[in-house]
Design a protein around this motif. Structure first.
Motif, PDB file in Angstrom:
ATOM      1  N   GLY A  86       0.844  -1.193   0.000  1.00 60.06           N
ATOM      2  CA  GLY A  86       0.000   0.000   0.000  1.00 60.06           C
ATOM      3  C   GLY A  86       0.870   1.230   0.000  1.00 60.06           C
ATOM      4  O   GLY A  86       2.044   1.180  -0.389  1.00 60.06           O
ATOM      5  N   ASP A  87       0.325   2.337   0.477  1.00 56.31           N
ATOM      6  CA  ASP A  87       1.109   3.577   0.493  1.00 56.31           C
ATOM      7  C   ASP A  87       2.311   3.476   1.422  1.00 56.31           C
ATOM      8  O   ASP A  87       3.356   4.068   1.166  1.00 56.31           O
ATOM      9  N   GLY A  88       2.186   2.709   2.516  1.00 54.30           N
ATOM     10  CA  GLY A  88       3.308   2.568   3.442  1.00 54.30           C
ATOM     11  C   GLY A  88       4.520   1.930   2.797  1.00 54.30           C
ATOM     12  O   GLY A  88       5.662   2.305   3.082  1.00 54.30           O
ATOM     13  N   THR A  89       4.286   0.965   1.918  1.00 52.51           N
ATOM     14  CA  THR A  89       5.399   0.305   1.228  1.00 52.51           C
ATOM     15  C   THR A  89       6.048   1.258   0.234  1.00 52.51           C
ATOM     16  O   THR A  89       7.281   1.291   0.091  1.00 52.51           O
ATOM     17  N   LEU A  90       5.234   2.066  -0.446  1.00 48.36           N
ATOM     18  CA  LEU A  90       5.794   3.055  -1.370  1.00 48.36           C
ATOM     19  C   LEU A  90       6.582   4.115  -0.594  1.00 48.36           C
ATOM     20  O   LEU A  90       7.654   4.554  -1.032  1.00 48.36           O
ATOM     21  N   LEU A  91       6.070   4.520   0.564  1.00 48.34           N
ATOM     22  CA  LEU A  91       6.799   5.469   1.397  1.00 48.34           C
ATOM     23  C   LEU A  91       8.156   4.911   1.809  1.00 48.34           C
ATOM     24  O   LEU A  91       9.167   5.607   1.765  1.00 48.34           O
ATOM     25  N   GLN A  92       8.163   3.642   2.205  1.00 46.22           N
ATOM     26  CA  GLN A  92       9.419   3.007   2.598  1.00 46.22           C
ATOM     27  C   GLN A  92      10.412   3.025   1.449  1.00 46.22           C
ATOM     28  O   GLN A  92      11.594   3.322   1.629  1.00 46.22           O
ATOM     29  N   ALA A  93       9.949   2.711   0.239  1.00 46.91           N
ATOM     30  CA  ALA A  93      10.834   2.725  -0.927  1.00 46.91           C
ATOM     31  C   ALA A  93      11.397   4.120  -1.167  1.00 46.91           C
ATOM     32  O   ALA A  93      12.583   4.285  -1.475  1.00 46.91           O
ATOM     33  N   SER A  94      10.557   5.137  -1.008  1.00 49.79           N
ATOM     34  CA  SER A  94      10.983   6.505  -1.318  1.00 49.79           C
ATOM     35  C   SER A  94      12.153   6.956  -0.466  1.00 49.79           C
ATOM     36  O   SER A  94      12.948   7.798  -0.881  1.00 49.79           O
ATOM     37  N   HIS A  95      12.277   6.405   0.734  1.00 47.10           N
ATOM     38  CA  HIS A  95      13.366   6.797   1.635  1.00 47.10           C
ATOM     39  C   HIS A  95      14.727   6.302   1.159  1.00 47.10           C
ATOM     40  O   HIS A  95      15.758   6.743   1.669  1.00 47.10           O
ATOM     41  N   PHE A  96      14.725   5.404   0.193  1.00 47.08           N
ATOM     42  CA  PHE A  96      15.977   4.853  -0.329  1.00 47.08           C
ATOM     43  C   PHE A  96      16.170   5.199  -1.803  1.00 47.08           C
ATOM     44  O   PHE A  96      17.010   4.607  -2.469  1.00 47.08           O
ATOM     45  N   MET A  97      15.402   6.178  -2.294  1.00 46.65           N
ATOM     46  CA  MET A  97      15.440   6.520  -3.714  1.00 46.65           C
ATOM     47  C   MET A  97      15.788   7.987  -3.923  1.00 46.65           C
ATOM     48  O   MET A  97      15.364   8.856  -3.146  1.00 46.65           O
ATOM     49  N   ASP A  98      16.545   8.247  -5.007  1.00 44.63           N
ATOM     50  CA  ASP A  98      16.776   9.631  -5.423  1.00 44.63           C
ATOM     51  C   ASP A  98      15.783   9.952  -6.537  1.00 44.63           C
ATOM     52  O   ASP A  98      14.725   9.331  -6.645  1.00 44.63           O
ATOM     53  N   PRO A 133      -6.951  -3.621  -1.887  1.00 46.68           N
ATOM     54  CA  PRO A 133      -7.774  -2.404  -1.892  1.00 46.68           C
ATOM     55  C   PRO A 133      -9.096  -2.586  -1.152  1.00 46.68           C
ATOM     56  O   PRO A 133      -9.644  -3.686  -1.076  1.00 46.68           O
ATOM     57  N   THR A 134      -9.589  -1.489  -0.606  1.00 45.71           N
ATOM     58  CA  THR A 134     -10.871  -1.498   0.089  1.00 45.71           C
ATOM     59  C   THR A 134     -12.003  -1.873  -0.869  1.00 45.71           C
ATOM     60  O   THR A 134     -12.046  -1.408  -2.010  1.00 45.71           O
ATOM     61  N   GLN A 135     -12.917  -2.723  -0.387  1.00 46.91           N
ATOM     62  CA  GLN A 135     -14.092  -3.122  -1.161  1.00 46.91           C
ATOM     63  C   GLN A 135     -15.315  -2.446  -0.546  1.00 46.91           C
ATOM     64  O   GLN A 135     -15.682  -2.723   0.597  1.00 46.91           O
ATOM     65  N   ASP A 156     -14.774  -2.182  11.363  1.00 45.93           N
ATOM     66  CA  ASP A 156     -14.334  -1.377  10.222  1.00 45.93           C
ATOM     67  C   ASP A 156     -13.627  -2.280   9.217  1.00 45.93           C
ATOM     68  O   ASP A 156     -12.532  -2.779   9.480  1.00 45.93           O
ATOM     69  N   ALA A 157     -14.241  -2.484   8.061  1.00 45.57           N
ATOM     70  CA  ALA A 157     -13.689  -3.390   7.051  1.00 45.57           C
ATOM     71  C   ALA A 157     -12.890  -2.651   5.984  1.00 45.57           C
ATOM     72  O   ALA A 157     -12.663  -3.169   4.890  1.00 45.57           O
ATOM     73  N   THR A 158     -12.453  -1.423   6.314  1.00 42.08           N
ATOM     74  CA  THR A 158     -11.621  -0.683   5.377  1.00 42.08           C
ATOM     75  C   THR A 158     -10.283  -1.388   5.196  1.00 42.08           C
ATOM     76  O   THR A 158      -9.647  -1.793   6.170  1.00 42.08           O
ATOM     77  N   ARG A 159      -9.859  -1.549   3.972  1.00 44.94           N
ATOM     78  CA  ARG A 159      -8.577  -2.187   3.679  1.00 44.94           C
ATOM     79  C   ARG A 159      -7.553  -1.107   3.339  1.00 44.94           C
ATOM     80  O   ARG A 159      -7.504  -0.071   3.968  1.00 44.94           O
ATOM     81  N   SER A 160      -6.724  -1.319   2.343  1.00 44.07           N
ATOM     82  CA  SER A 160      -5.666  -0.370   2.000  1.00 44.07           C
ATOM     83  C   SER A 160      -6.211   0.756   1.123  1.00 44.07           C
ATOM     84  O   SER A 160      -6.935   0.509   0.161  1.00 44.07           O
ATOM     85  N   THR A 161      -5.829   1.992   1.459  1.00 37.15           N
ATOM     86  CA  THR A 161      -6.255   3.143   0.653  1.00 37.15           C
ATOM     87  C   THR A 161      -5.500   3.189  -0.669  1.00 37.15           C
ATOM     88  O   THR A 161      -6.100   3.356  -1.732  1.00 37.15           O
TER      89      THR A 161
END
Length: 313
Positions: free
Chosen positions: A87-99, A111-113, A125-130
Protein backbone atom coordinates in the motif's frame (compact mmCIF):
# COMPACT_ATOMS: atom_id res chain seq x y z
CA UNK A 1 17.02 -4.11 -26.55
CA UNK A 2 18.43 -4.68 -23.07
CA UNK A 3 16.28 -6.36 -20.45
CA UNK A 4 14.83 -3.96 -17.90
CA UNK A 5 15.88 -4.43 -14.28
CA UNK A 6 13.16 -4.20 -11.64
CA UNK A 7 13.14 -4.24 -7.87
CA UNK A 8 9.97 -5.55 -6.20
CA UNK A 9 9.56 -4.18 -2.70
CA UNK A 10 7.05 -6.23 -0.72
CA UNK A 11 4.95 -5.58 2.34
CA UNK A 12 5.52 -8.49 4.78
CA UNK A 13 2.83 -10.89 5.93
CA UNK A 14 2.07 -9.57 9.39
CA UNK A 15 -1.29 -11.14 10.26
CA UNK A 16 -1.57 -14.48 12.05
CA UNK A 17 -4.07 -16.95 10.54
CA UNK A 18 -7.28 -17.00 12.58
CA UNK A 19 -7.31 -20.79 12.73
CA UNK A 20 -4.55 -20.53 15.34
CA UNK A 21 -7.09 -18.93 17.67
CA UNK A 22 -10.08 -21.21 17.06
CA UNK A 23 -9.40 -23.50 20.05
CA UNK A 24 -8.50 -20.77 22.50
CA UNK A 25 -10.98 -19.82 25.19
CA UNK A 26 -10.08 -16.18 24.56
CA UNK A 27 -11.40 -16.34 21.02
CA UNK A 28 -14.76 -18.14 21.27
CA UNK A 29 -16.72 -14.97 20.69
CA UNK A 30 -18.28 -15.42 17.21
CA UNK A 31 -17.90 -11.75 16.30
CA UNK A 32 -14.25 -11.74 17.32
CA UNK A 33 -13.60 -14.86 15.28
CA UNK A 34 -15.29 -13.15 12.35
CA UNK A 35 -12.87 -10.24 12.63
CA UNK A 36 -9.89 -12.58 12.86
CA UNK A 37 -11.01 -14.50 9.78
CA UNK A 38 -11.41 -11.21 7.96
CA UNK A 39 -7.83 -10.26 8.88
CA UNK A 40 -6.71 -13.71 7.78
CA UNK A 41 -8.38 -13.15 4.40
CA UNK A 42 -6.53 -9.85 4.03
CA UNK A 43 -3.23 -11.64 4.51
CA UNK A 44 -4.23 -14.20 1.87
CA UNK A 45 -5.31 -11.50 -0.61
CA UNK A 46 -1.95 -9.75 -0.20
CA UNK A 47 -0.04 -13.00 -0.69
CA UNK A 48 -2.04 -13.83 -3.81
CA UNK A 49 -1.39 -10.33 -5.19
CA UNK A 50 2.38 -10.82 -4.81
CA UNK A 51 2.21 -14.18 -6.58
CA UNK A 52 0.03 -12.72 -9.33
CA UNK A 53 2.40 -9.82 -10.03
CA UNK A 54 5.45 -12.08 -10.02
CA UNK A 55 3.77 -14.45 -12.48
CA UNK A 56 3.02 -11.53 -14.79
CA UNK A 57 6.64 -10.36 -14.64
CA UNK A 58 7.90 -13.85 -15.48
CA UNK A 59 6.28 -13.40 -18.89
CA UNK A 60 7.95 -10.05 -19.54
CA UNK A 61 11.38 -9.16 -20.92
CA UNK A 62 12.65 -8.11 -17.50
CA UNK A 63 14.95 -9.23 -14.72
CA UNK A 64 13.60 -8.70 -11.23
CA UNK A 65 14.43 -9.26 -7.59
CA UNK A 66 11.93 -9.34 -4.73
CA UNK A 67 12.84 -7.85 -1.33
CA UNK A 68 10.69 -7.46 1.79
CA UNK A 69 10.63 -3.85 2.86
CA UNK A 70 12.09 -4.57 6.32
CA UNK A 71 15.22 -5.90 4.59
CA UNK A 72 15.81 -2.68 2.66
CA UNK A 73 18.77 -0.93 4.26
CA UNK A 74 20.77 0.78 1.51
CA UNK A 75 20.05 3.20 -1.35
CA UNK A 76 18.31 1.66 -4.35
CA UNK A 77 20.67 1.64 -7.32
CA UNK A 78 21.18 -0.10 -10.65
CA UNK A 79 17.53 -0.78 -11.47
CA UNK A 80 15.20 0.77 -14.03
CA UNK A 81 12.00 0.62 -12.00
CA UNK A 82 10.85 -0.04 -8.45
CA UNK A 83 7.54 -1.85 -8.02
CA UNK A 84 6.05 -1.75 -4.53
CA UNK A 85 3.41 -4.32 -3.61
CA UNK A 86 1.42 -3.47 -0.51
CA UNK A 87 0.00 0.00 0.00
CA UNK A 88 1.11 3.58 0.49
CA UNK A 89 3.31 2.57 3.44
CA UNK A 90 5.40 0.31 1.23
CA UNK A 91 5.79 3.05 -1.37
CA UNK A 92 6.80 5.47 1.40
CA UNK A 93 9.42 3.01 2.60
CA UNK A 94 10.83 2.72 -0.93
CA UNK A 95 10.98 6.50 -1.32
CA UNK A 96 13.37 6.80 1.63
CA UNK A 97 15.98 4.85 -0.33
CA UNK A 98 15.44 6.52 -3.71
CA UNK A 99 16.78 9.63 -5.42
CA UNK A 100 15.19 11.32 -8.44
CA UNK A 101 16.74 9.02 -11.07
CA UNK A 102 14.59 5.88 -10.69
CA UNK A 103 10.79 5.81 -11.01
CA UNK A 104 8.46 3.85 -8.76
CA UNK A 105 5.01 2.38 -9.30
CA UNK A 106 2.80 1.19 -6.46
CA UNK A 107 0.53 -1.85 -6.50
CA UNK A 108 -2.28 -1.76 -3.96
CA UNK A 109 -2.38 -5.43 -3.02
CA UNK A 110 -5.47 -5.25 -0.82
CA UNK A 111 -7.77 -2.40 -1.89
CA UNK A 112 -10.87 -1.50 0.09
CA UNK A 113 -14.09 -3.12 -1.16
CA UNK A 114 -17.07 -0.79 -0.79
CA UNK A 115 -19.58 -3.64 -0.55
CA UNK A 116 -17.56 -5.31 2.18
CA UNK A 117 -17.36 -2.11 4.22
CA UNK A 118 -21.14 -1.76 4.00
CA UNK A 119 -21.82 -5.41 4.87
CA UNK A 120 -19.65 -5.34 8.00
CA UNK A 121 -20.46 -1.79 9.04
CA UNK A 122 -22.19 -2.77 12.29
CA UNK A 123 -19.56 -5.34 13.29
CA UNK A 124 -16.21 -3.67 12.58
CA UNK A 125 -14.33 -1.38 10.22
CA UNK A 126 -13.69 -3.39 7.05
CA UNK A 127 -11.62 -0.68 5.38
CA UNK A 128 -8.58 -2.19 3.68
CA UNK A 129 -5.67 -0.37 2.00
CA UNK A 130 -6.25 3.14 0.65
CA UNK A 131 -3.40 3.06 -1.84
CA UNK A 132 -3.71 6.77 -2.62
CA UNK A 133 -0.40 6.85 -4.50
CA UNK A 134 -0.72 3.37 -6.03
CA UNK A 135 -1.47 3.32 -9.76
CA UNK A 136 -2.11 -0.42 -9.97
CA UNK A 137 -4.06 -3.29 -8.47
CA UNK A 138 -4.07 -6.89 -9.65
CA UNK A 139 -6.89 -5.92 -12.02
CA UNK A 140 -4.76 -3.56 -14.11
CA UNK A 141 -1.18 -4.48 -13.16
CA UNK A 142 -0.28 -6.09 -16.47
CA UNK A 143 -1.61 -3.12 -18.46
CA UNK A 144 0.21 -0.64 -16.22
CA UNK A 145 3.50 -2.53 -16.41
CA UNK A 146 3.21 -2.92 -20.19
CA UNK A 147 2.62 0.83 -20.59
CA UNK A 148 5.71 1.55 -18.49
CA UNK A 149 7.96 -0.97 -20.25
CA UNK A 150 6.82 0.26 -23.67
CA UNK A 151 7.36 3.91 -22.65
CA UNK A 152 3.68 4.75 -23.08
CA UNK A 153 3.44 6.04 -19.52
CA UNK A 154 5.39 8.90 -17.98
CA UNK A 155 6.08 9.27 -14.25
CA UNK A 156 5.08 12.42 -12.39
CA UNK A 157 7.56 14.36 -10.30
CA UNK A 158 6.18 14.52 -6.77
CA UNK A 159 7.63 16.96 -4.25
CA UNK A 160 9.37 15.82 -1.10
CA UNK A 161 10.45 17.69 2.01
CA UNK A 162 13.99 18.38 3.14
CA UNK A 163 14.62 18.28 6.89
CA UNK A 164 17.65 19.90 8.54
CA UNK A 165 18.59 19.78 12.20
CA UNK A 166 20.98 22.49 13.44
CA UNK A 167 22.00 23.25 9.83
CA UNK A 168 22.78 19.59 9.11
CA UNK A 169 20.51 17.98 6.52
CA UNK A 170 18.98 14.68 7.57
CA UNK A 171 19.64 11.87 5.08
CA UNK A 172 15.98 11.07 4.38
CA UNK A 173 13.42 13.19 2.52
CA UNK A 174 9.79 13.11 3.61
CA UNK A 175 7.27 12.12 0.95
CA UNK A 176 4.20 12.49 3.18
CA UNK A 177 4.78 14.57 6.27
CA UNK A 178 6.87 15.47 9.29
CA UNK A 179 5.56 15.56 12.85
CA UNK A 180 7.55 17.33 15.57
CA UNK A 181 6.35 16.77 19.12
CA UNK A 182 7.22 15.74 22.66
CA UNK A 183 7.79 11.97 23.11
CA UNK A 184 4.86 11.89 25.55
CA UNK A 185 1.58 12.78 23.79
CA UNK A 186 0.17 14.17 27.08
CA UNK A 187 3.03 16.66 27.46
CA UNK A 188 2.88 20.17 26.04
CA UNK A 189 5.28 20.95 23.21
CA UNK A 190 6.83 24.42 23.27
CA UNK A 191 8.31 25.84 20.10
CA UNK A 192 8.41 28.90 17.87
CA UNK A 193 8.43 29.07 14.09
CA UNK A 194 8.84 31.52 11.26
CA UNK A 195 9.01 31.45 7.47
CA UNK A 196 12.11 32.69 5.70
CA UNK A 197 12.71 33.79 2.12
CA UNK A 198 16.19 34.83 1.06
CA UNK A 199 17.12 37.58 3.54
CA UNK A 200 13.55 38.15 4.71
CA UNK A 201 11.87 36.51 7.68
CA UNK A 202 8.34 36.60 9.03
CA UNK A 203 7.62 37.32 12.68
CA UNK A 204 8.13 34.42 15.08
CA UNK A 205 4.98 32.52 16.08
CA UNK A 206 5.22 31.16 19.64
CA UNK A 207 3.32 27.97 20.39
CA UNK A 208 2.27 25.70 23.23
CA UNK A 209 0.51 22.71 21.71
CA UNK A 210 0.64 18.99 20.96
CA UNK A 211 3.27 19.60 18.30
CA UNK A 212 3.60 20.66 14.69
CA UNK A 213 2.77 18.72 11.55
CA UNK A 214 4.05 19.75 8.11
CA UNK A 215 3.00 17.90 4.97
CA UNK A 216 3.79 17.78 1.29
CA UNK A 217 1.06 17.78 -1.32
CA UNK A 218 1.15 13.97 -1.37
CA UNK A 219 0.65 13.88 2.40
CA UNK A 220 -2.03 16.55 2.55
CA UNK A 221 -4.84 13.99 2.17
CA UNK A 222 -3.58 11.83 5.06
CA UNK A 223 -3.17 12.95 8.70
CA UNK A 224 -3.12 16.62 7.68
CA UNK A 225 -6.61 16.41 6.21
CA UNK A 226 -7.87 14.42 9.19
CA UNK A 227 -6.78 17.17 11.59
CA UNK A 228 -8.49 20.00 9.71
CA UNK A 229 -6.04 20.79 6.91
CA UNK A 230 -6.92 20.89 3.23
CA UNK A 231 -6.12 18.64 0.29
CA UNK A 232 -3.54 20.07 -2.12
CA UNK A 233 -3.05 19.26 -5.83
CA UNK A 234 -0.72 16.27 -6.00
CA UNK A 235 1.92 18.12 -8.03
CA UNK A 236 1.95 21.23 -5.85
CA UNK A 237 5.37 22.16 -4.48
CA UNK A 238 3.92 23.94 -1.45
CA UNK A 239 4.17 22.59 2.06
CA UNK A 240 1.25 22.84 4.49
CA UNK A 241 1.64 23.16 8.24
CA UNK A 242 -0.74 22.66 11.15
CA UNK A 243 -0.11 23.41 14.83
CA UNK A 244 -1.75 20.53 16.69
CA UNK A 245 -4.19 21.44 19.45
CA UNK A 246 -2.81 24.91 20.19
CA UNK A 247 -3.27 26.20 23.74
CA UNK A 248 -4.71 29.72 23.87
CA UNK A 249 -3.20 30.85 20.54
CA UNK A 250 -4.73 34.32 20.95
CA UNK A 251 -3.45 36.70 18.29
CA UNK A 252 -1.64 33.81 16.60
CA UNK A 253 -4.87 31.89 15.92
CA UNK A 254 -4.92 32.65 12.18
CA UNK A 255 -1.31 31.42 11.88
CA UNK A 256 -1.92 27.92 13.27
CA UNK A 257 -2.44 26.53 9.75
CA UNK A 258 -0.84 27.75 6.53
CA UNK A 259 1.48 27.04 3.64
CA UNK A 260 5.17 27.35 2.92
CA UNK A 261 5.94 28.28 -0.68
CA UNK A 262 8.73 26.59 -2.69
CA UNK A 263 10.96 29.64 -2.35
CA UNK A 264 10.43 29.72 1.43
CA UNK A 265 11.80 27.73 4.33
CA UNK A 266 10.17 27.04 7.69
CA UNK A 267 12.40 27.41 10.74
CA UNK A 268 11.33 25.88 14.05
CA UNK A 269 13.06 26.58 17.37
CA UNK A 270 12.41 23.78 19.89
CA UNK A 271 12.02 24.75 23.56
CA UNK A 272 11.38 21.45 25.34
CA UNK A 273 13.96 19.32 27.12
CA UNK A 274 13.27 16.55 24.61
CA UNK A 275 11.35 15.99 21.40
CA UNK A 276 11.06 13.80 18.35
CA UNK A 277 10.92 14.35 14.59
CA UNK A 278 8.77 11.71 12.92
CA UNK A 279 9.33 11.41 9.16
CA UNK A 280 6.45 9.78 7.25
CA UNK A 281 4.73 8.35 10.30
CA UNK A 282 6.78 6.07 12.51
CA UNK A 283 9.14 4.97 9.73
CA UNK A 284 11.97 7.28 10.78
CA UNK A 285 12.51 9.11 14.07
CA UNK A 286 15.14 11.68 15.10
CA UNK A 287 15.60 13.18 18.57
CA UNK A 288 15.67 16.91 19.30
CA UNK A 289 16.38 18.82 22.48
CA UNK A 290 16.00 22.30 23.93
CA UNK A 291 17.50 24.98 21.68
CA UNK A 292 17.64 22.86 18.51
CA UNK A 293 16.71 24.49 15.21
CA UNK A 294 14.76 22.50 12.60
CA UNK A 295 14.47 23.70 9.02
CA UNK A 296 11.89 22.37 6.56
CA UNK A 297 11.55 23.15 2.85
CA UNK A 298 10.48 21.60 -0.45
CA UNK A 299 14.02 21.99 -1.79
CA UNK A 300 14.49 18.23 -2.09
CA UNK A 301 14.91 15.86 -5.03
CA UNK A 302 11.53 15.02 -6.54
CA UNK A 303 10.31 11.44 -6.53
CA UNK A 304 9.32 10.01 -9.91
CA UNK A 305 6.04 8.18 -9.39
CA UNK A 306 3.62 6.58 -11.82
CA UNK A 307 0.44 7.98 -10.27
CA UNK A 308 -3.19 6.87 -10.59
CA UNK A 309 -4.75 8.58 -13.60
CA UNK A 310 -7.45 10.32 -11.53
CA UNK A 311 -4.80 12.25 -9.58
CA UNK A 312 -3.24 13.85 -12.64
CA UNK A 313 -6.16 14.13 -15.07
Amino acid sequence: MARRRLLLLLKPFDVLPSRQFDDSSHFRNPKLLQVLKYLDSRCLVHKEAINFCQNILRKKFVDWEAVYRFNLCRPIRDVDLVVTIGGDGTLLQASHFMDDSIPVVGVNSDPTQAEEVEDYNEEFDATRSTGYLCAATVKNFEQIIDDILENHAKPSEVSRMSVSLNSKQLPTYALNDVLICHPCPATVSRFSFSKKKEDQSSSMVHCRSSGLRVSTAAGSTAAMLSTGGFAMPILSQDLQYMVREPISPGAYNSLMNGTVKPEEMMEIAWYCKEGLIYIDGSHLIHSVQHGDIIELSSKAPKLKVFLPSHLIS
